[in-house]
Scaffold this active site. Sequence first.
Site: not given
Length: 384
Positions: A177, A205, A237
């Site tokens: 990250s 991610h 996200k």
Amino acid sequence: MEAELTAVLAERRAQALYRTRRVVDGPQAPQQVIDGRPVLSFCSNDYLGLANHPEVIAALQRGADDYGVGAGAAHLINGHARAHHALEEELAEFTGRERALLFSTGYMANLGVITALLGKADAVFEDRLNHASLIDAGLLSGARLRRYLHADPSSLDGGLDKHPQGRRLIVTDGVFSMDGDLAPLPALAASAARNKAWLMVDDAHGLGVLGRQGRGTLDHYGMDAREVPVLMGTLGKAFGTSGAFVAGSEALIETLIQQARSYIYTTALPPALAEATRTSLRLLQSGDERRECLAALIRRFRNGAKQLGLELMASETPIQPIVVGEAARAVAISEALLQHGILVTAIRPPTVPAGSARLRVTLSAAHSEAQVDRLLDALGEVAT
Ligand SMILES: *Cc1c(COP(=O)(O)O)cnc(C)c1O
């Protein structure tokens, strides 16, 4: 208490480690109003621009009409709505696994999985740069926690050799990250297989961004559920909503329903949010335009930054950190960028190792080429 806390806070401030919040008006988008002034921001994890997508917003509104606002109870009481159930089935299909289970946040998903799978007699092996929630989960589980060198399978092997007993779980971020690089998953899976250990990937991610139709880091490597039996993903996200899930076998998911305390003892996500997420899942799978646009912006940023002589990391993902070293320097550059109307937050220890403070630039498909150029111009003035 006041005097003691104030002294510790002052110390933090002196070390340029003091953190403050900025107040945002309006939706998550590249152009934002922050602390009352317009800024162009490069620090969101809304990689595909779905957090403010009209169809996702409409789905949330429809969900609120159908279900109201709060879930009212935990999943195992009477809070498990049809919308949650449908989203779980769709996430299982998306990830190619038997089942998926929703959690209220990624932090809670990680705590729930690792504490449900491991106890005192077991061991957990974590990449040194794993997300804080994975480290905390390892500690809370009571298992022996060993942190191996970043993305280094031989360091992992050394640790596995020292702990032959009990259940052994290897845990890694898919995309790191704060660095944006990928875990060497094929080598980690080979090590897991050789050592009869289990492998868990937190793909916060990677999902939505990497792989075919955004199926994530595992798909990018062409890996399946046999090699990585525990997959965790977040919805805050690239999905642009909120919450998280774990996907895996029938036995894994039933174990979590019975044992994961952060699943059992908490109110279910608002069902309307599950409806909104079903829409973002559909958008994220349909066509690759957003991912192609993002890839072009990443190339543009990297080329421009190289021309400026900035030191970039080996990242092909939307996470493009510029490491500057000292925390004070990272803060100074971040503040200078803000004078140019650009927001890039400084990431400092303990989020990243000492001496590696950085500006964590993140790109989104919602950015335009002109906006990336504005960032590069400003970096040229304040960071070189
Ligand atoms: C953001 C993040 C989490 C936490 O997810 P939340 O839903 O924000 O709690 C967990 N793991 C990684 C790698 C993350 O980046």
